[in-house]
Each structure stands twice: as C-alpha cells, then as structure tokens.
Design a protein around this motif. Structure first.
Motif, short mmCIF file in Angstrom:
data_model
loop_
_atom_site.label_atom_id
_atom_site.label_comp_id
_atom_site.label_asym_id
_atom_site.label_seq_id
_atom_site.Cartn_x
_atom_site.Cartn_y
_atom_site.Cartn_z
N VAL A 168 0.85 -1.21 0.00
CA VAL A 168 0.00 0.00 0.00
C VAL A 168 0.88 1.25 0.00
O VAL A 168 0.66 2.19 -0.78
CB VAL A 168 -0.95 0.01 1.23
CG1 VAL A 168 -1.66 1.35 1.36
CG2 VAL A 168 -1.97 -1.13 1.13
N ILE A 169 1.92 1.24 0.85
CA ILE A 169 2.83 2.40 0.94
C ILE A 169 3.52 2.62 -0.41
O ILE A 169 3.56 3.75 -0.93
CB ILE A 169 3.88 2.18 2.06
CG1 ILE A 169 3.20 2.13 3.42
CG2 ILE A 169 4.93 3.31 2.04
CD1 ILE A 169 4.07 1.55 4.54
N ARG A 170 4.05 1.55 -0.99
CA ARG A 170 4.79 1.66 -2.25
C ARG A 170 3.90 2.16 -3.40
O ARG A 170 4.38 2.85 -4.29
CB ARG A 170 5.38 0.28 -2.64
CG ARG A 170 6.45 -0.25 -1.68
CD ARG A 170 7.72 0.57 -1.72
NE ARG A 170 8.86 -0.10 -1.12
CZ ARG A 170 9.84 0.52 -0.49
NH1 ARG A 170 9.83 1.83 -0.35
NH2 ARG A 170 10.87 -0.15 0.00
N GLN A 171 2.62 1.79 -3.36
CA GLN A 171 1.70 2.25 -4.41
C GLN A 171 1.40 3.74 -4.28
O GLN A 171 1.15 4.41 -5.28
CB GLN A 171 0.38 1.46 -4.35
CG GLN A 171 0.48 0.05 -4.93
CD GLN A 171 -0.66 -0.86 -4.46
OE1 GLN A 171 -1.64 -0.37 -3.91
NE2 GLN A 171 -0.51 -2.15 -4.67
N ARG A 172 1.40 4.24 -3.05
CA ARG A 172 0.95 5.61 -2.81
C ARG A 172 2.07 6.65 -2.82
O ARG A 172 1.83 7.82 -3.07
CB ARG A 172 0.22 5.68 -1.46
CG ARG A 172 -1.08 4.90 -1.42
CD ARG A 172 -2.31 5.75 -1.68
NE ARG A 172 -2.34 6.97 -0.89
CZ ARG A 172 -2.82 7.05 0.35
NH1 ARG A 172 -3.30 5.96 0.95
NH2 ARG A 172 -2.82 8.19 0.99
N VAL A 173 3.28 6.23 -2.49
CA VAL A 173 4.35 7.21 -2.35
C VAL A 173 5.69 6.59 -2.74
O VAL A 173 5.95 5.43 -2.42
CB VAL A 173 4.37 7.77 -0.89
CG1 VAL A 173 4.73 6.73 0.12
CG2 VAL A 173 5.28 8.97 -0.75
N SER A 174 6.51 7.34 -3.47
CA SER A 174 7.84 6.81 -3.83
C SER A 174 8.85 7.44 -2.87
O SER A 174 9.54 8.39 -3.19
CB SER A 174 8.19 7.16 -5.27
OG SER A 174 8.20 8.57 -5.42
N ALA A 175 8.85 6.91 -1.65
CA ALA A 175 9.72 7.44 -0.59
C ALA A 175 10.30 6.26 0.16
O ALA A 175 9.73 5.17 0.16
CB ALA A 175 8.91 8.33 0.35
N PRO A 176 11.45 6.45 0.83
CA PRO A 176 12.01 5.36 1.62
C PRO A 176 11.07 4.99 2.77
O PRO A 176 10.30 5.84 3.24
CB PRO A 176 13.32 5.93 2.15
CG PRO A 176 13.18 7.41 2.06
CD PRO A 176 12.27 7.67 0.90
N VAL A 177 11.14 3.75 3.21
CA VAL A 177 10.30 3.29 4.32
C VAL A 177 11.16 2.55 5.33
O VAL A 177 12.16 1.91 4.97
CB VAL A 177 9.13 2.41 3.81
CG1 VAL A 177 9.63 1.12 3.19
CG2 VAL A 177 8.14 2.11 4.92
N ASN A 178 10.78 2.68 6.60
CA ASN A 178 11.46 1.99 7.69
C ASN A 178 10.50 0.94 8.26
O ASN A 178 9.38 1.28 8.65
CB ASN A 178 11.84 3.01 8.78
CG ASN A 178 12.27 2.35 10.09
OD1 ASN A 178 12.87 1.28 10.09
ND2 ASN A 178 11.94 2.98 11.21
N LEU A 179 10.94 -0.32 8.30
CA LEU A 179 10.15 -1.36 8.98
C LEU A 179 10.76 -1.58 10.36
O LEU A 179 11.96 -1.77 10.48
CB LEU A 179 10.17 -2.68 8.19
CG LEU A 179 9.59 -2.66 6.77
CD1 LEU A 179 9.44 -4.08 6.24
CD2 LEU A 179 8.26 -1.92 6.72
N ASN A 180 9.90 -1.55 11.38
CA ASN A 180 10.38 -1.64 12.75
C ASN A 180 9.97 -2.97 13.39
O ASN A 180 8.82 -3.40 13.27
CB ASN A 180 9.81 -0.48 13.57
CG ASN A 180 10.13 -0.60 15.05
OD1 ASN A 180 9.29 -1.02 15.85
ND2 ASN A 180 11.36 -0.27 15.43
#
Length: 358
Positions: A59-71
C-alpha cells in the motif's frame, strides 16, 4: 540549512525527521502522510503477521515513492508462567466483575513477537530502505541477512553503553531514546529505569561515544526541540507523540480525548500494561495497580489478561485499560494532517536553527 546532513543523505528524505513506529495505533496511512511531508515513515511490525506487513508495504509503495522503515522488536521471548498469570488475573478480578466479564473464560495470548526467520525473509523480499529494531539487535545471522538485503539498520539506546554496543554490533544509525520518550524503553543491557537519562543528557554523550549518526528521541514535538537536538550533536530526530492526534493515526476517539487533555505531568512509566516499562498517559489500571507492579507477568504476557478488559471498557467509551503510549511532550501534539505537521515541524526547526546560526 540543516547543520548535519548525514541522515538526509543516508535516508534520501527531504528532512532529518523520523516518524516513530507506534505499534497498535498506526498503519500505512500515517506512514504515507509523514513521507509525503518529507519525513522517514516507519511501519511498526511487532504486532502484525508477515502477510499483513507485506500488504501494508505494498500500500505504501503504491501511494508514495519514498524510503520506508520497517520496525521490529528483538526481545528474548519469555515463556508464559501459568502461576504468575493466574495471580495477575486474580489481581484484576474486580475489574472483570465490574465489567460483567468471566475471569475464567479463555483469553487470546498477547501478540508481540520478536524478529524471526519469517520476518527476515520478508525483509529480504521487500528490501525496505531502513530496518529499525527495539530492545537491541537480532541474532547475528539474521542481522547479516538484513544488511545483505541493502537495508540501513537502526536501533535504540537508552544509555551510552547500549549505543557503543549497537555500533560495535552493526547498527548504522543509533536512536538515543531519552527517558521522556513515549512507549517502551528500548533498554537491553540494563533494566534499571531509575537510572535512565533524559534526552538532553543522553544525546551529547552518545554523539561523543559513537561515530555513526545519532537520532534524538524523547520529548521532541516542535521546532524548538528539533533545533535543540541538533545543537546537542544529533543528526536527526524521531518524533511520535506529536503525530498521535493526526487524522491518519488509528487512535480511537476516547483515547484522542485523553491525549488532548494530557499535560506535562500526565505520563508515567509503567510495566502494568505489557510487563515491560513503557511511558504513557496514566489511565485507571496504571494508577490503581501500578504504575510499576511486581505482580505484572513478563513481557508481553501482562497484556493478555488486560485484553478482555480493554475491549469491554472501550465499548463503553473508556480507556481505563488501553495503552495510551505518549511522551512527556504530548501536550505539544496538534490535530492536523501528518504531512502538514511534518512540514510545520521542519520549517519551525530551520527558522530556529538559522536564528541560532545568525
């Protein structure tokens, strides 16, 4: 501009601001909004399955092309202790009676699993730009695989000794978590909460002790706090409580009301809710049974008996048994979209830093 650009360059974000991962009260929506505002969005994965985490990242990747942190959490699991749990349930029995619940009815076990083989495989598949850990680092073979997947690794330190250990064991960035911070203490080489330094004391000492970039966390909720963190030697900040009342958070209405009314002295560190010390706005069970209780079973088993109470009380619009994790600066939180809040925080910090420089 920013006096230290190491994190901006490392994360490839617009601002050196990290949205704190807040398990249980946020999902992809808040991550996306914070990322749209220029922060590094963090998705808490400690209470969700690998399948759910994959779905959220998609969902995140579809909506925004920004880095993501998984915690992820990486605590050492403790087996349930039936005698201790029975004693804990007995300690809470009057609350069960008040809410018309049967204390003998079976209860689903609290789910807070440490980083494991399945989650490691998910990280290798999804290749998030950043992976952060709480309560130390996972075992070396799993950490090696995370790093081989190209992920930047962060973890929290509550004392200088933990920061040095994290750097020596492979962390690329250290989050210096002061006593003011909301949620669980990231401590793993100590369990003495009485000795935990505040952010102002911890950040410069950690920055002096390690070479990797340091993120300040705890009590930072506006531009003044961000500017102060940079003055103390931080390369960035992690902010959670300021985002709790954003429309994208999943905080339920009665909890929002409690957070909106919270003052500087409303939070306490408690072990009652989960069995591990965590800071939150005091609720009924924290005040009456704790805030620190020797009866609370080890993490995360303390939360098991509270589950039915939380559900029943929330149906009545009460948060007597709900985790209201928040830091000491909770009063500075605002009700505004997370992307706008992120830009407002960064703008106010830059204005303050340019005044300091001038």
């Amino acid at each position: 501009m920013w006096p230290d650009r190491r994190l901006i360059d490392l994360f490839k974000t617009e601002f050196p601001i990290v949205l704190a991962p807040m398990a249980g009260i946020m999902d992809a929506d808040l991550v996306i909004a914070a990322a749209q505002g220029g922060a590094l969005g963090s998705l808490p994965c400690a209470m969700i399955s690998a399948e759910k985490a994959r779905e959220q990242v998609n969902v995140i990747r579809q909506r925004v092309s920004a880095p993501v942190n998984l915690n992820f959490f990486c605590h050492k699991p403790v087996e349930a202790d039936p005698a201790r749990e029975a004693g804990w349930k007995s300690r809470l029995s009057s609350y069960y009676r008040d809410l018309g619940l049967d204390p003998a009815a079976p209860v689903a076990a609290a789910n807070r699993a440490p980083f494991d083989e399945a989650m490691c495989a998910l990280v290798e598949e999804l290749k998030p730009e950043v992976v952060s850990f709480h309560f130390g680092l996972p075992e070396p073979r799993l950490l090696k695989r995370v790093k081989a997947a190209g992920c930047i690794v962060m973890s929290s330190a509550t004392i200088v000794r933990e920061a040095i250990w994290l750097e020596e064991n492979g962390a690329d960035v250290i989050i210096a978590q002061g006593a003011e911070a909301g949620g669980h203490r990231g401590m793993f080489l100590t369990d003495n909460i009485a000795e935990q330094p505040g952010t102002f004391a911890l950040v410069p000492q950690v920055a002096d002790a390690v070479k990797v970039p340091v993120i300040a966390a705890g009590g930072i909720a506006d531009g003044r706090g961000i500017a102060a963190a940079f003055a103390l030697g931080a390369a960035g900040v992690q902010i959670g409580s300021a985002y709790l009342r954003c429309p994208e958070s999943k905080v339920i209405a009665p909890a929002r009301a409690a957070l909106a009314q919270a003052r500087d002295d409303s939070t306490v560190i408690t072990n009652v809710m989960t069995g591990r010390p965590a800071r939150g706005v005091a609720n009924r069970v924290m005040r009456e049974v704790g805030p620190i209780s020797p009866d609370a079973p080890a993490f995360p088993h303390s939360a098991t008996a509270l589950g039915p109470l939380k559900t029943a009380a929330e149906k009545l619009g009460k948060v007597d048994f709900t985790n209201l994790w928040a830091g000491q600066a909770v009063r500075l939180g605002r009700e505004m979209p997370a992307s706008e809040l992120t830009r407002a925080l960064a703008g106010a910090a830059l204005a303050r830093l340019s005044q300091m420089a001038g």
